[in-house]
Design a protein around this motif. Structure first.
Motif, PDB file in Angstrom:
ATOM      1  N   ASP A 186       0.825  -1.215   0.000  1.00  0.00           N
ATOM      2  CA  ASP A 186       0.000   0.000   0.000  1.00  0.00           C
ATOM      3  C   ASP A 186       0.859   1.264   0.000  1.00  0.00           C
ATOM      4  O   ASP A 186       0.555   2.231  -0.708  1.00  0.00           O
ATOM      5  CB  ASP A 186      -0.945   0.009   1.209  1.00  0.00           C
ATOM      6  N   SER A 187       1.929   1.263   0.786  1.00  0.00           N
ATOM      7  CA  SER A 187       2.819   2.434   0.834  1.00  0.00           C
ATOM      8  C   SER A 187       3.471   2.666  -0.524  1.00  0.00           C
ATOM      9  O   SER A 187       3.573   3.809  -0.987  1.00  0.00           O
ATOM     10  CB  SER A 187       3.898   2.262   1.895  1.00  0.00           C
TER      11      SER A 187
ATOM     12  N   THR B 197       0.916   4.071  -2.971  1.00  0.00           N
ATOM     13  CA  THR B 197       0.660   5.488  -2.689  1.00  0.00           C
ATOM     14  C   THR B 197       1.802   6.349  -3.212  1.00  0.00           C
ATOM     15  O   THR B 197       1.568   7.378  -3.856  1.00  0.00           O
ATOM     16  CB  THR B 197       0.470   5.711  -1.172  1.00  0.00           C
ATOM     17  N   LEU B 198       3.029   5.938  -2.938  1.00  0.00           N
ATOM     18  CA  LEU B 198       4.193   6.678  -3.417  1.00  0.00           C
ATOM     19  C   LEU B 198       4.220   6.732  -4.936  1.00  0.00           C
ATOM     20  O   LEU B 198       4.452   7.788  -5.528  1.00  0.00           O
ATOM     21  CB  LEU B 198       5.484   6.044  -2.888  1.00  0.00           C
TER      22      LEU B 198
ATOM     23  N   GLN C 275       1.705   6.549  -7.001  1.00  0.00           N
ATOM     24  CA  GLN C 275       0.646   7.458  -7.459  1.00  0.00           C
ATOM     25  C   GLN C 275       1.061   8.916  -7.274  1.00  0.00           C
ATOM     26  O   GLN C 275       0.833   9.751  -8.144  1.00  0.00           O
ATOM     27  CB  GLN C 275      -0.669   7.181  -6.725  1.00  0.00           C
ATOM     28  N   GLN C 276       1.700   9.230  -6.155  1.00  0.00           N
ATOM     29  CA  GLN C 276       2.172  10.594  -5.916  1.00  0.00           C
ATOM     30  C   GLN C 276       3.211  11.009  -6.952  1.00  0.00           C
ATOM     31  O   GLN C 276       3.191  12.137  -7.452  1.00  0.00           O
ATOM     32  CB  GLN C 276       2.749  10.724  -4.505  1.00  0.00           C
TER      33      GLN C 276
ATOM     34  N   ASP D 123       1.451  11.616 -10.252  1.00  0.00           N
ATOM     35  CA  ASP D 123       0.756  12.907 -10.196  1.00  0.00           C
ATOM     36  C   ASP D 123       1.751  14.051 -10.385  1.00  0.00           C
ATOM     37  O   ASP D 123       1.472  15.010 -11.115  1.00  0.00           O
ATOM     38  CB  ASP D 123       0.010  13.079  -8.866  1.00  0.00           C
TER      39      ASP D 123
END
Length: 151
Positions: A132-133, A136-137, A139-140, A143
């Protein structure tokens, strides 16, 4: 006479406060890890990225690979030539449009996919992060990349 200045750690020009340096130094460390993992496959990191694109979708144009990897043809062509010499792919002019070069995997290129299956898990283990981490990273970072491309 040479003068030296010492910037305080809260200065906007302090190296450790730079996003660009954090990304750059992290990228260097990540490439070092990939270099170790890819050595048994005789692939460089950029070659691995090309192979990932072809394993995902075989028989595509050089420009499609370039778009996917954010590389221009001047950078991509030497990579493709080396992969072709290594027997992992073939390049051919398109029959529909001779300006386009189509890239297809060779049998050796297809077989290499099986040997590369453990690379993502090995990277995950080396980073000692939960899924999950990392998601998230990732995706960041995607972005951030999109925002930078808009500028």
């Amino acid at each position: 006479m040479k003068t030296t200045s010492t910037r305080s750690s809260d200065s906007p020009l302090h190296l450790d406060n730079q996003l660009c340096f954090a990304l750059y130094s992290t990228n260097l460390a990540l490439h070092k890890l990939y270099r170790q993992l890819l050595a048994p496959l005789n692939l460089t990191y950029p070659q691995y990225l090309v192979m990932l694109v072809l394993w995902e979708r075989d028989d595509i144009t050089v420009s499609e690979i370039g778009e996917k990897l954010f590389l221009d043809s001047a950078t991509l062509t030497p990579l493709l030539k080396r992969l072709e010499v290594a027997g992992l792919l073939q390049r051919q002019r398109s029959h529909q449009d001779e300006r386009q070069v189509r890239v297809t995997l060779s049998e050796n290129g297809r077989q290499l996919e099986q040997e590369a299956q453990n690379i993502p898990d090995s990277v995950g283990c080396a980073l000692a992060c939960d899924t999950d981490s990392l998601a998230t990273l990732k995706q960041q970072l995607e972005d951030l990349r999109e925002q930078l491309h808009r500028i």
